[in-house]
Design an enzyme around this catalytic site. Structure first.
Site, PDB file in Angstrom:
ATOM      1  CD  GLU A 162      -3.097  -0.966   2.165  1.00 22.74           C
ATOM      2  OE1 GLU A 162      -4.162  -1.575   1.993  1.00 22.74           O
ATOM      3  OE2 GLU A 162      -2.862  -0.291   3.196  1.00 22.74           O
ATOM      4  CD  GLU A 356      -3.541  -5.652   3.766  1.00 19.88           C
ATOM      5  OE1 GLU A 356      -4.471  -4.899   4.157  1.00 19.88           O
ATOM      6  OE2 GLU A 356      -2.342  -5.383   3.925  1.00 19.88           O
TER       7      GLU A 356
END
Length: 451
Positions: A162, A356
């Site tokens: 991320e 995720e």
């Protein structure tokens, strides 16, 4: 519904679970630094102990085996390996990941390693961090150390988790480590250096690998859903998902296009045309290395409005009052696990791995000694059903990693949020698999057929 070799897994990150922050030569990270800042973390908490995974890894791998996991997405702590960020290598840190890797493989679980899940070495931050162009080489040197040690056993690698968060929240919003609030010029510089560092790390991993590797990275995916089923609606969602319509930092294209297409998006360049560019000759080629998959962290999405408005933005259709939300306040949008993989695969022409997906809930141990979380079961069932439809429609999805294996330190939220399939009682470190863990084990055993 899912291919035969589909990877069913769960994920964690080093700082969120390991603890042992001051043991066996580990150096400090920027998260240790931010946790010292008054008011930065909920209730003044930190990851100094977290889930004590550093000492309880055997127990945790046994729980993974009990779940039937095929893969475990973990990260390596940069300052545990290189306490100063560069230079001398901490052998005890490498030995920990050696033991963990061997235990996972012995249990039939493939390790999927993320090199950087936000725990940037404090000593390198003191030398400018990502703002310093030397950070490209610092990260590549770290990748070399880890790759040389583990690539004889580990096949699946990711550079970053991320970038939108550790760059945007960490260097613009200031709510994540290192807690900076840079102006646009500095923001673009740290992002550019990070993208180049990704590319150089990919080169290094492939150069030192003792066997062929599968290499990707794991950006957050901000999913846009079409307002209807028509081709026009779908094209609207596609354009909205990859648009850079303002000077905000939470989008897809700015953080993916340079790495996956070798160029900055034109609408991004138009937004920042007056800002000094950090690009040097060869940079775009460096960051644009061949990858084997895209990791995508997807928790939800928003439906775009019927057409762009006068400002060029893509309006979002608000959810109805009472729409389901998680404890984090995030909307429950199962279709994001259909449209996210589909639109990413169409644009970037690579296999997708859901690195995720999960939800935070109000979880506690009941008098019967169990943790009942039917909302997490239903959340995951609906999301996986949508992912299965994407697979059936031809999207090449290779795996799914639930976030998270266990409750852990949720960054600025401290220990308030519980994302785990396994409940952790932090004072005693007792692990209790939740009902969702038992359910997920059945999903894995049936390869998703029970959905």
């Amino acid at each position: 519904m899912f291919p035969k070799n589909f990877v069913w897994g769960a994920a964690t990150a080093a700082y969120q679970v390991e603890g042992a922050a001051h043991e066996d030569g580990r150096g400090l990270s920027v998260w240790d630094m931010l946790c010292r800042k008054p008011g930065a973390i909920w209730n003044g908490q930190s990851g100094a102990i977290a889930c004590d995974h550093y000492h309880r890894w055997r127990e945790d791998v046994a729980l993974m085996k009990q779940l039937g996991l095929k893969g475990y997405r973990m990260s390596v702590s940069w300052p545990r390996i290189l306490p100063d960020g560069v230079g001398w290598v901490n052998e005890k840190g490498l030995e920990f990941y050696d033991r963990l890797t061997d235990e996972l493989l012995a249990a039939g679980i493939e390790p999927w390693i993320t090199l950087f899940h936000w725990d940037y070495p404090y000593e390198l931050f003191c030398r400018g961090g990502w703002l310093n162009r030397d950070s490209i080489d610092w990260f590549a040197d770290y990748a070399r150390v880890v790759g040389e040690r583990l690539s004889d056993r580990v096949i699946n690698w990711m550079t970053f988790n991320e970038p939108q968060m550790f760059l945007g929240l960490g260097h613009v919003a200031g709510s994540h480590a290192p807690g900076m609030k840079y102006a646009d010029t500095e923001m673009l510089r740290v992002c550019h250096h990070a993208f180049c560092a990704h590319g150089k790390a990919v080169q290094v991993l492939r150069a030192v690998a003792k066997k062929p590797l599968q290499v990707g990275f794991a950006p957050a995916a901000f999913v846009k859903l079409p307002p209807g089923p028509s081709a026009v609606d779908i094209e609207l969602a596609r354009k909205a998902m990859f648009a850079v319509t303002n000077r905000g930092h939470f989008n897809n294209a700015f953080y993916m296009d340079p790495v996956l297409l070798g160029e900055y998006p034109q609408d991004h360049l138009a937004q920042f045309k007056e800002v000094l560019s950090p690009v040097r000759p060869g940079d775009m080629e460096l960051m644009h290395q061949p990858l084997d998959f895209i990791g995508a962290n997807i928790y939800g999405g928003v439906t775009v409005g019927p057409r762009p408005n006068g400002t060029g933005d893509y309006p979002e259709r608000g959810e109805a009052q009472g729409h389901p939300i998680t404890m984090m306040g995030w909307h429950v949008v199962p279709e994001s696990l259909y449209w996210g993989p589909r639109l990413l695969a169409e644009r970037y022409k690579l296999p997708i791995v859901i690195t995720e997906n999960g939800m935070s809930g109000h979880d506690w141990v009941s008098p019967d000694g169990k943790v009942h979380d039917p909302y997490r079961i239903e959340f995951t069932r609906q999301y996986l059903a949508a992912l299965g439809r994407a697979v059936q429609d031809g999207v090449d999805v290779r795996g799914y990693f639930h976030w998270s294996l266990m409750d852990n330190f949720e960054w600025a939220e401290g220990y308030k949020q519980r994302f785990g399939l396994i409940h952790v009682d932090y004072p005693t470190q007792k692990r209790t698999p939740k009902d969702s863990a038992t359910w997920y084990a059945d999903v894995i055993k049936s390869n998703g057929a029970c959905l």
